[in-house]
Motif scaffolding. Structure first.
Motif, PDB file in Angstrom:
ATOM      1  N   LEU A  72      52.890 143.669 -10.020  1.00  0.00           N
ATOM      2  CA  LEU A  72      53.275 142.980  -8.794  1.00  0.00           C
ATOM      3  C   LEU A  72      54.608 143.485  -8.273  1.00  0.00           C
ATOM      4  N   ARG A  73      54.760 143.507  -6.972  1.00  0.00           N
ATOM      5  CA  ARG A  73      56.045 143.902  -6.378  1.00  0.00           C
ATOM      6  C   ARG A  73      57.142 142.920  -6.731  1.00  0.00           C
ATOM      7  N   SER A  74      56.763 141.655  -6.933  1.00  0.00           N
ATOM      8  CA  SER A  74      57.745 140.614  -7.236  1.00  0.00           C
ATOM      9  C   SER A  74      58.158 140.608  -8.702  1.00  0.00           C
ATOM     10  N   GLY A  75      57.485 141.410  -9.531  1.00  0.00           N
ATOM     11  CA  GLY A  75      57.861 141.486 -10.939  1.00  0.00           C
ATOM     12  C   GLY A  75      56.832 140.862 -11.857  1.00  0.00           C
ATOM     13  N   ALA A  76      57.329 140.112 -12.844  1.00  0.00           N
ATOM     14  CA  ALA A  76      56.463 139.551 -13.877  1.00  0.00           C
ATOM     15  C   ALA A  76      55.497 138.516 -13.320  1.00  0.00           C
ATOM     16  N   VAL A  77      54.317 138.447 -13.941  1.00  0.00           N
ATOM     17  CA  VAL A  77      53.342 137.408 -13.599  1.00  0.00           C
ATOM     18  C   VAL A  77      53.740 136.138 -14.355  1.00  0.00           C
ATOM     19  N   ASN A  78      54.042 135.083 -13.621  1.00  0.00           N
ATOM     20  CA  ASN A  78      54.488 133.830 -14.218  1.00  0.00           C
ATOM     21  C   ASN A  78      53.411 132.754 -14.235  1.00  0.00           C
ATOM     22  N   LYS A  79      52.393 132.939 -13.415  1.00  0.00           N
ATOM     23  CA  LYS A  79      51.326 131.934 -13.393  1.00  0.00           C
ATOM     24  C   LYS A  79      50.045 132.557 -12.858  1.00  0.00           C
ATOM     25  N   LEU A  80      48.961 131.883 -13.169  1.00  0.00           N
ATOM     26  CA  LEU A  80      47.634 132.291 -12.729  1.00  0.00           C
ATOM     27  C   LEU A  80      47.041 131.141 -11.934  1.00  0.00           C
ATOM     28  N   CYS A  81      46.522 131.454 -10.753  1.00  0.00           N
ATOM     29  CA  CYS A  81      45.996 130.416  -9.870  1.00  0.00           C
ATOM     30  C   CYS A  81      44.517 130.646  -9.574  1.00  0.00           C
ATOM     31  N   ARG A  82      43.831 129.555  -9.312  1.00  0.00           N
ATOM     32  CA  ARG A  82      42.467 129.654  -8.815  1.00  0.00           C
ATOM     33  C   ARG A  82      42.529 130.039  -7.338  1.00  0.00           C
ATOM     34  N   LEU A  83      41.370 130.362  -6.758  1.00  0.00           N
ATOM     35  CA  LEU A  83      41.360 130.805  -5.367  1.00  0.00           C
ATOM     36  C   LEU A  83      41.777 129.706  -4.403  1.00  0.00           C
ATOM     37  N   ASP A  84      41.683 128.439  -4.805  1.00  0.00           N
ATOM     38  CA  ASP A  84      42.127 127.353  -3.934  1.00  0.00           C
ATOM     39  C   ASP A  84      43.618 127.070  -4.081  1.00  0.00           C
ATOM     40  N   GLY A 112      46.413 126.784 -18.926  1.00  0.00           N
ATOM     41  CA  GLY A 112      46.101 127.243 -20.269  1.00  0.00           C
ATOM     42  C   GLY A 112      44.789 127.982 -20.325  1.00  0.00           C
ATOM     43  N   GLY A 113      44.594 128.737 -21.426  1.00  0.00           N
ATOM     44  CA  GLY A 113      43.399 129.540 -21.563  1.00  0.00           C
ATOM     45  C   GLY A 113      42.119 128.740 -21.599  1.00  0.00           C
ATOM     46  N   GLU A 114      42.200 127.490 -22.061  1.00  0.00           N
ATOM     47  CA  GLU A 114      40.997 126.663 -22.133  1.00  0.00           C
ATOM     48  C   GLU A 114      40.458 126.302 -20.757  1.00  0.00           C
ATOM     49  N   GLU A 115      41.267 126.482 -19.699  1.00  0.00           N
ATOM     50  CA  GLU A 115      40.833 126.162 -18.341  1.00  0.00           C
ATOM     51  C   GLU A 115      40.133 127.332 -17.652  1.00  0.00           C
ATOM     52  N   LEU A 116      40.223 128.522 -18.238  1.00  0.00           N
ATOM     53  CA  LEU A 116      39.602 129.689 -17.625  1.00  0.00           C
ATOM     54  C   LEU A 116      38.083 129.605 -17.746  1.00  0.00           C
ATOM     55  N   VAL A 117      37.405 130.019 -16.686  1.00  0.00           N
ATOM     56  CA  VAL A 117      35.946 129.993 -16.648  1.00  0.00           C
ATOM     57  C   VAL A 117      35.430 131.428 -16.694  1.00  0.00           C
ATOM     58  N   ASN A 118      34.536 131.694 -17.594  1.00  0.00           N
ATOM     59  CA  ASN A 118      33.987 133.038 -17.739  1.00  0.00           C
ATOM     60  C   ASN A 118      33.280 133.476 -16.452  1.00  0.00           C
ATOM     61  N   GLY A 119      33.654 134.652 -15.945  1.00  0.00           N
ATOM     62  CA  GLY A 119      33.046 135.188 -14.738  1.00  0.00           C
ATOM     63  C   GLY A 119      33.691 134.734 -13.449  1.00  0.00           C
ATOM     64  N   ASP A 120      34.769 133.962 -13.529  1.00  0.00           N
ATOM     65  CA  ASP A 120      35.389 133.439 -12.312  1.00  0.00           C
ATOM     66  C   ASP A 120      36.476 134.389 -11.800  1.00  0.00           C
ATOM     67  N   TYR A 121      37.057 134.046 -10.641  1.00  0.00           N
ATOM     68  CA  TYR A 121      38.096 134.845  -9.992  1.00  0.00           C
ATOM     69  C   TYR A 121      39.408 134.071  -9.964  1.00  0.00           C
ATOM     70  N   TYR A 122      40.535 134.793 -10.199  1.00  0.00           N
ATOM     71  CA  TYR A 122      41.853 134.171 -10.214  1.00  0.00           C
ATOM     72  C   TYR A 122      42.854 135.080  -9.513  1.00  0.00           C
ATOM     73  N   VAL A 123      44.055 134.534  -9.253  1.00  0.00           N
ATOM     74  CA  VAL A 123      45.110 135.282  -8.567  1.00  0.00           C
ATOM     75  C   VAL A 123      46.354 135.288  -9.442  1.00  0.00           C
ATOM     76  N   ALA A 124      46.881 136.486  -9.740  1.00  0.00           N
ATOM     77  CA  ALA A 124      48.113 136.621 -10.511  1.00  0.00           C
ATOM     78  C   ALA A 124      49.308 136.450  -9.581  1.00  0.00           C
TER      79      ALA A 124
END
Length: 237
Positions: free
Chosen positions: A180-192, A198-210
């Motif tokens: 990223l141009r802004s540097g380190a990735v500090n969070k992961l967001c859903r498309l909304d 946490g890792g337990e919230e990730l859904v297999n096959g889904d899309y996210y934004v760093a």
């Protein structure tokens, strides 16, 4: 017939073109001559179609040093090049393609990933082999967009299902790969825009934004960067 005054056409050049940031793409051979390509733009358009690039190819780079090729005449016979859109050049060992790294290793934190940490592939039908490989290895898979970036396609994240996911390790991997141009990735967001905590919230096959330190930018990532006929949609929906 006298040859005086006749202009001989330059000899054809044989080149190999790789996809930017894709160590699994084997490269596509092209024969470049004036009869087939009158302009550099015409050649780039052909490259876009032939390598099935997710976005239009607008730049060619040398694979080792990333020097930009600006004209058709600058291509050298027998050389290799990397095709990119407007995104920055990704420095990889393209000729080796990284296929021997797929088997995976276990790091000190207990997270089992591929040696490079990622599986790269084109959002088109040829990637079905990589999907099959992920399935056989029992990997968790999702796709990651870069916050505010509507020029770069999502990159895949592949992790083992057999070991617990450590969040700090995941963010460190995202920092290295997202660039990223802004540097380190500090969070992961859903498309909304909602944040994943946490890792337990990730859904297999889904899309996210760093996302870095900046705020999440709600943009049509999926609509603009995932082709309609891609295997992404075919497999997930």
């Amino acid at each position: 017939m006298s040859s005086h005054g006749l202009a001989l056409a330059p000899p054809a050049k044989n080149v190999v073109v790789y996809r930017n940031g894709d160590p699994f793409f084997p490269g596509r051979k092209f024969v470049v001559n004036q009869r087939r390509f009158l302009t550099f733009e015409a050649f780039l358009n052909e490259v876009t179609k032939s390598i099935r690039a997710p976005l239009a190819v607008r730049n060619l780079y040398t694979p080792r040093h990333g020097h930009r090729i600006a004209e058709l005449g600058h291509l050298q016979d027998g050389c290799q090049y990397v095709a990119a859109g407007f995104e920055k050049f990704k420095r990889l060992n393209y000729s080796n393609r990284g296929r021997k790294e797929v088997r995976g290793t276990r790091n000190s934190g207990g997270l089992q990933v591929s040696t490079s940490g990622w599986l790269f592939f084109s959002p088109h039908l040829p990637q079905l082999q990589e999907y099959w490989l992920i399935w056989v290895l029992g990997c968790f898979y999702c796709s990651i967009f870069r916050n505010g970036d509507l020029l770069s396609p999502p990159f895949p994240l592949s992790l083992s299902k057999s070991t617990p996911l450590q969040w700090d390790t995941l963010l460190a991997m995202l920092t290295e790969k997202a660039d990223l141009r802004s540097g380190a990735v500090n969070k992961l967001c859903r498309l909304d825009g909602t944040q994943v905590s946490g890792g337990e919230e990730l859904v297999n096959g889904d899309y996210y934004v760093a996302v870095g330190n900046e705020e999440y930018k709600k943009l049509p990532y999926f609509e603009l960067l995932v082709p309609r006929d891609s295997a992404y949609k075919m497999l997930w929906y």
